[in-house]
Design an enzyme around this catalytic site. Structure first.
Site, PDB file in Angstrom:
ATOM      1  N   ASP A 175      34.083 -71.468 -69.677  1.00 16.04           N
ATOM      2  CA  ASP A 175      33.391 -70.322 -69.082  1.00 16.04           C
ATOM      3  C   ASP A 175      32.491 -69.529 -70.018  1.00 16.04           C
ATOM      4  OD1 ASP A 175      35.462 -71.187 -67.525  1.00 16.04           O
ATOM      5  OD2 ASP A 175      36.477 -69.264 -67.425  1.00 16.04           O
ATOM      6  N   TRP A 185      44.195 -74.721 -59.779  1.00 12.27           N
ATOM      7  CA  TRP A 185      42.832 -74.893 -60.309  1.00 12.27           C
ATOM      8  C   TRP A 185      42.505 -76.374 -60.372  1.00 12.27           C
ATOM      9  CZ3 TRP A 185      44.065 -69.873 -60.923  1.00 12.27           C
ATOM     10  CH2 TRP A 185      43.037 -68.961 -61.161  1.00 12.27           C
ATOM     11  N   GLY A 235      34.130 -75.078 -66.795  1.00 10.46           N
ATOM     12  CA  GLY A 235      35.507 -75.017 -67.313  1.00 10.46           C
ATOM     13  C   GLY A 235      35.546 -74.354 -68.679  1.00 10.46           C
ATOM     14  N   GLU A 287      47.781 -71.263 -74.111  1.00 11.75           N
ATOM     15  CA  GLU A 287      46.498 -71.650 -73.512  1.00 11.75           C
ATOM     16  C   GLU A 287      45.530 -72.156 -74.585  1.00 11.75           C
ATOM     17  OE1 GLU A 287      44.832 -68.403 -71.325  1.00 11.75           O
ATOM     18  OE2 GLU A 287      43.178 -69.585 -70.502  1.00 11.75           O
ATOM     19  N   TRP A 345      40.352 -78.645 -62.326  1.00  4.01           N
ATOM     20  CA  TRP A 345      40.468 -79.592 -63.446  1.00  4.01           C
ATOM     21  C   TRP A 345      41.808 -79.438 -64.153  1.00  4.01           C
ATOM     22  CZ3 TRP A 345      37.446 -79.605 -68.666  1.00  4.01           C
ATOM     23  CH2 TRP A 345      37.463 -78.365 -69.275  1.00  4.01           C
TER      24      TRP A 345
HETATM   25  C1  9WN Z   1      38.052 -69.001 -64.150  1.00  6.13           C
HETATM   26  C2  9WN Z   1      42.584 -71.921 -65.214  1.00  6.13           C
HETATM   27  C3  9WN Z   1      41.149 -71.719 -65.677  1.00  6.13           C
HETATM   28  C4  9WN Z   1      40.576 -72.961 -66.395  1.00  6.13           C
HETATM   29  C5  9WN Z   1      39.231 -72.670 -67.063  1.00  6.13           C
HETATM   30  C6  9WN Z   1      39.399 -71.447 -67.963  1.00  6.13           C
HETATM   31  C7  9WN Z   1      39.887 -70.257 -67.137  1.00  6.13           C
HETATM   32  C8  9WN Z   1      39.201 -68.933 -65.164  1.00  6.13           C
HETATM   33  C9  9WN Z   1      39.323 -67.542 -65.754  1.00  6.13           C
HETATM   34  O1  9WN Z   1      41.140 -70.578 -66.551  1.00  6.13           O
HETATM   35  O2  9WN Z   1      38.918 -69.931 -66.163  1.00  6.13           O
HETATM   36  O3  9WN Z   1      38.056 -70.224 -63.525  1.00  6.13           O
HETATM   37  O4  9WN Z   1      39.768 -66.647 -65.008  1.00  6.13           O
HETATM   38  O5  9WN Z   1      38.961 -67.336 -66.912  1.00  6.13           O
HETATM   39  O6  9WN Z   1      38.199 -71.152 -68.617  1.00  6.13           O
HETATM   40  O7  9WN Z   1      38.824 -73.789 -67.797  1.00  6.13           O
HETATM   41  O8  9WN Z   1      40.406 -73.980 -65.464  1.00  6.13           O
HETATM   42  O9  9WN Z   1      43.357 -72.360 -66.281  1.00  6.13           O
END
Ligand code: 9WN
Length: 445
Positions: free
Chosen positions: A174, A37, A172, A409, A39
């Site tokens: 979401d 991913w 980020g 997380e 960021w």
């Molecule tokens: C969708 C990976 C990512 C982070 C995001 C977080 C979550 C994904 C999801 O996980 O998003 O991209 O499936 O929920 O919100 O900030 O980059 O850790």
């Protein structure tokens, strides 16, 4: 906290990063997010820079190898060895290589917050081998410039002169309440609502994750964007979501400042970056600072409405060095007051949402819990603006949170209970960075 506990935390954080390392980059979590991913990798590189300069550089180089011709850095780079059943939406959904993405690798078509230049500069500053670090900066600088150029060229919102997010996943954060108003206007087509199976709920409790309704909207918006061929210009008329997010823009401004630093380090003129950062900061203050709430808020470019809520996204603009000090002070007052209780015994980390809001929720995705990355950004803002006492208290609070609850997380900001996925990479990486900062400031006393 005693030094044995600090060493335990360091050892745990290192082992999480080792277990999540995939040879050229790190996955956020072995349980929930089995690809790279965008960021996440930037935060992870900052942690890795204290352990292995080479791996930290490789983390960012691997991400940038998936850069699109138009400059965008995709939010996910898919590992072809992982079954599509492991994560939804998989590469089959995004169809990147037939829609403008690179041919060498499959990616998503949306982006995530631009914090990569800042990560690259941190990696450089923590490097031991300076010639290797210089080579790394020279290689990545034009790619970082082209990434930011993509945002300024394709995503500029004409009224605010700030950049747009075209999907809540791009923020980020979401599921933040900041996007609720904008999501109300999204119509989900019947065929889209029934077209997918959520994979996330196989791994974590459904009370920790976005609702099915929100998920259908996420998929609808991504489908619409994909069906435009990810063409930001022809897509304008069919957009159902276009939001100016304060954190996204603040990170762009902060990263432009970092690009200025990178340019200088490699013997180039960084003035243009400092000027871009100054302009973004001015526009952030002019358009998104809410004098009454004393935080930054979001703007819905489709309706012209502001989303007036206190969220962590509205605190993070204090990371920008060029942010006027009177604004920083107001935001810090909000952060340390009853709405977030930062750096007090009343909360762990920086809650993602106003503790006093009627829909504040201690465990629901981005609607209350504390994350280490957003808390770390607030800490950096405090620290860089010389608000040392609060920064130090927050640093101790964050270290103790992870030592107590593990590299999860996210965390309940009231009880410190862990939520979401365990062995989470950015939590481990940023815990390492905080531990190293603590060590460095103890050494300099
Ligand atoms: C969708 C990976 C990512 C982070 C995001 C977080 C979550 C994904 C999801 O996980 O998003 O991209 O499936 O929920 O919100 O900030 O980059 O850790």
């Amino acid at each position: 906290m005693n030094s044995a506990k600090l060493l335990d935390l360091m050892a745990e954080a290192k082992s999480v990063l080792e277990a999540n390392w995939r040879g050229k980059s790190t996955i956020p979590s072995r349980y929930l997010y089995p690809h790279q991913w965008s960021w996440d990798s930037a935060f992870t590189a900052i942690g890795l820079s204290h352990l292995s300069q080479q791996n930290a550089q490789l983390e960012l180089d691997t991400l940038f190898a998936a850069q699109w011709a138009d400059g965008r850095i995709p939010h996910i780079v898919f590992n072809p060895e992982v079954s599509p059943r492991e994560y939804f939406p998989s590469s089959d959904f995004w169809q990147s290589s037939s829609n403008g993405g690179p041919s060498s690798v499959e990616t998503s078509g949306i982006v995530q917050p631009p914090i990569h230049a800042r990560a690259a500069l941190d990696v450089f500053r923590n490097a031991r081998d300076l010639s290797l670090a210089n080579e790394f900066l020279v290689g990545i600088y034009p790619k970082l410039v082209s990434w930011h150029d993509y945002l300024f060229r394709n995503r500029l919102e004409p009224g605010t002169k700030l950049v747009l997010t075209l999907h809540p996943w791009e923020s980020g954060l979401d599921n933040s309440p900041l996007w609720d108003q904008a999501l109300e206007g999204v119509t989900v087509m019947a065929d889209v609502a029934t077209s997918f199976t959520r994979r996330d709920l196989q791994h974590v409790d459904k009370h920790d994750r976005p609702s099915d309704d929100d998920y259908s909207k996420f998929v609808q918006i991504a489908t619409d964007y994909r069906d435009s061929g990810y063409n930001d210009f022809t897509y304008v008329d069919s957009r159902q979501y276009a939001v100016v997010d304060p954190m996204f823009n603040a990170l762009l401004a902060w990263s432009e400042e970092a690009l200025g630093g990178i340019a200088t380090a490699i013997g180039l003129d960084g003035t243009v970056h400092m000027e871009r950062s100054r302009q973004l900061t001015e526009n952030l203050v002019r358009h998104l600072f809410d004098e009454e709430l004393e935080v930054f808020i979001a703007f819905d470019a489709l309706t012209g409405d502001f989303s007036r809520k206190r969220t962590v996204s509205g605190l993070i603009p204090i990371v920008v060095s060029a942010m006027p000090m009177h604004i920083v002070r107001k935001v810090v007052e909000t952060a340390t007051g009853e709405h977030f209780s930062v750096a007090s015994s009343k909360s762990w980390g920086v809650p993602s949402y106003d503790l006093l809001a009627s829909d504040f929720n201690v465990r629901l995705y981005w609607r209350g819990p504390s994350w280490l990355n957003t808390s770390w950004l607030v800490w950096r803002g405090l620290y860089d603006h010389g608000i040392t006492k609060i920064a130090d208290t927050l640093l101790e609070n964050l270290i103790e949170l992870v030592a107590r609850s593990g590299c999860y997380e996210y965390f309940d900001p009231i009880t410190a209970n862990p939520h979401g996925s365990k062995d989470f990479s950015w939590t481990a990486a940023l815990a390492i960075d905080l531990l190293e900062s603590k060590k460095a400031s103890a050494g300099s006393e």
